[in-house]
Design an enzyme around this catalytic site. Sequence first.
Site, PDB file in Angstrom:
ATOM      1  N   ARG A  20       0.844  -1.205   0.000  1.00 21.16           N
ATOM      2  CA  ARG A  20       0.000   0.000   0.000  1.00 21.16           C
ATOM      3  C   ARG A  20       0.879   1.255   0.000  1.00 21.16           C
ATOM      4  O   ARG A  20       0.983   1.959  -0.994  1.00 21.16           O
ATOM      5  CB  ARG A  20      -0.928  -0.028   1.241  1.00 21.16           C
ATOM      6  CG  ARG A  20      -2.132   0.899   1.169  1.00 21.16           C
ATOM      7  CD  ARG A  20      -1.902   2.328   1.583  1.00 21.16           C
ATOM      8  NE  ARG A  20      -1.283   2.530   2.877  1.00 21.16           N
ATOM      9  CZ  ARG A  20      -0.850   3.712   3.299  1.00 21.16           C
ATOM     10  NH1 ARG A  20      -0.955   4.774   2.523  1.00 21.16           N
ATOM     11  NH2 ARG A  20      -0.275   3.839   4.471  1.00 21.16           N
ATOM     12  N   ASP A  21       1.576   1.494   1.089  1.00 24.61           N
ATOM     13  CA  ASP A  21       2.359   2.724   1.230  1.00 24.61           C
ATOM     14  C   ASP A  21       3.523   2.755   0.245  1.00 24.61           C
ATOM     15  O   ASP A  21       3.931   3.820  -0.215  1.00 24.61           O
ATOM     16  CB  ASP A  21       2.882   2.813   2.678  1.00 24.61           C
ATOM     17  CG  ASP A  21       3.253   4.222   3.093  1.00 24.61           C
ATOM     18  OD1 ASP A  21       3.003   5.161   2.316  1.00 24.61           O
ATOM     19  OD2 ASP A  21       3.794   4.391   4.195  1.00 24.61           O
ATOM     20  N   CYS A  43       5.876   9.658   0.666  1.00 23.69           N
ATOM     21  CA  CYS A  43       4.564  10.227   0.967  1.00 23.69           C
ATOM     22  C   CYS A  43       4.252  11.233  -0.127  1.00 23.69           C
ATOM     23  O   CYS A  43       4.992  12.196  -0.313  1.00 23.69           O
ATOM     24  CB  CYS A  43       4.554  10.919   2.327  1.00 23.69           C
ATOM     25  SG  CYS A  43       2.983  11.748   2.656  1.00 23.69           S
ATOM     26  N   HIS A  58      10.368   6.907   8.423  1.00 22.14           N
ATOM     27  CA  HIS A  58      10.944   7.058   7.089  1.00 22.14           C
ATOM     28  C   HIS A  58      12.438   7.347   7.213  1.00 22.14           C
ATOM     29  O   HIS A  58      12.890   7.851   8.236  1.00 22.14           O
ATOM     30  CB  HIS A  58      10.225   8.173   6.330  1.00 22.14           C
ATOM     31  CG  HIS A  58       8.869   7.754   5.828  1.00 22.14           C
ATOM     32  ND1 HIS A  58       8.531   7.762   4.492  1.00 22.14           N
ATOM     33  CD2 HIS A  58       7.782   7.290   6.484  1.00 22.14           C
ATOM     34  CE1 HIS A  58       7.289   7.330   4.347  1.00 22.14           C
ATOM     35  NE2 HIS A  58       6.810   7.036   5.546  1.00 22.14           N
ATOM     36  N   HIS A 117       6.552   4.055  12.841  1.00 19.34           N
ATOM     37  CA  HIS A 117       6.541   4.101  11.366  1.00 19.34           C
ATOM     38  C   HIS A 117       7.549   5.190  10.980  1.00 19.34           C
ATOM     39  O   HIS A 117       7.233   6.378  11.020  1.00 19.34           O
ATOM     40  CB  HIS A 117       5.129   4.456  10.894  1.00 19.34           C
ATOM     41  CG  HIS A 117       4.973   4.570   9.407  1.00 19.34           C
ATOM     42  ND1 HIS A 117       4.172   3.711   8.682  1.00 19.34           N
ATOM     43  CD2 HIS A 117       5.491   5.447   8.494  1.00 19.34           C
ATOM     44  CE1 HIS A 117       4.205   4.067   7.395  1.00 19.34           C
ATOM     45  NE2 HIS A 117       5.001   5.115   7.271  1.00 19.34           N
ATOM     46  N   ASN A 148       9.978   4.464   3.168  1.00 22.02           N
ATOM     47  CA  ASN A 148       9.934   3.910   4.507  1.00 22.02           C
ATOM     48  C   ASN A 148      11.241   3.167   4.763  1.00 22.02           C
ATOM     49  O   ASN A 148      11.955   2.806   3.845  1.00 22.02           O
ATOM     50  CB  ASN A 148       8.795   2.887   4.592  1.00 22.02           C
ATOM     51  CG  ASN A 148       7.448   3.502   4.329  1.00 22.02           C
ATOM     52  OD1 ASN A 148       6.963   4.280   5.112  1.00 22.02           O
ATOM     53  ND2 ASN A 148       6.847   3.147   3.208  1.00 22.02           N
TER      54      ASN A 148
END
Length: 306
Positions: free
Chosen positions: A17-18, A244, A213, A211, A253
Amino acid sequence: MSQSYPNDVLIVDVSPRDGLQNESETVPTAVKQALIEDLIAAGIKKLEATSFVSPKWVPQMGDNGELLTALAPTRQADVCYSVLVPNMRGFENAVAYRPDEIVIFGSASETFSQKNINCSIDESIERFAPVAAAAKAQGIKVRGVISCTVGCPYEGEIDPSQVAYVTKRLVDIGAECIGIADTIGVGTPIKVQRALQAALHHIDVGALSGHFHDTYGQALSNTLAALQLGVREFDTSVAGLGGCPYAKGATGNVATEDVVYMLHGMGISTGIDLDKLVSAGERISNYLERSNGSSVARALINQRLD
């Protein structure tokens, strides 16, 4: 000085997803399915499969239903399949595919909230309240993620009191666990610990996740800082995929392979087979025709070639 760390950690791979939502080319459903199945074969027990946002905003996730339908025949009972939903409409679209968890999201930065989802922090939480209630009524877990917890591309440094405020609001509407995200990767260990400690005023450490980055190369240091507080769950992305779309310059990430290598080297169990994980990351990197964003993967692949 002795430091106690958790014995085991749950890795949540967010690359399907991300990671893939930032690709300029839309990745075919079959490739996403193969990535997810590779991750599960490597031992990943929780992943962000897709999101139910409007394809107008994130066209890369427009095949959400097709992907979950394709995964259904081989779905593993012991794997948590998470989906991100932005509102009630997204939830209604998602629920037909029986996700194990929905992810709702707020921001610790008022400006980022406005630029990202066109509403204030308070408005965003009000929008998610019926979503959380509907999910819980159907026995679906609810995770709240807070973006920009240490820094924002518009406001700069974020006060930990903002993190505490948004944590409380998300917990009040029904979030069972909270993810603390350094969305643009500007955090350093003490700042990350302050953000986590602010959240701990309103939620137990066992329900907190990190989470981070790696924009400034701090993600592993920040992971270690979170481990020192007892955090046992981390969002990572195989091959370091993703960034993002609303945070200019934010790179991927932290790579799942790098975090797993560090944890295993510390004697912390993840249940993940690092060799299989490296192969999963290399396969998707090759498909995307990009270099693998994981230092550990590159080192292990070079060893294989030797």
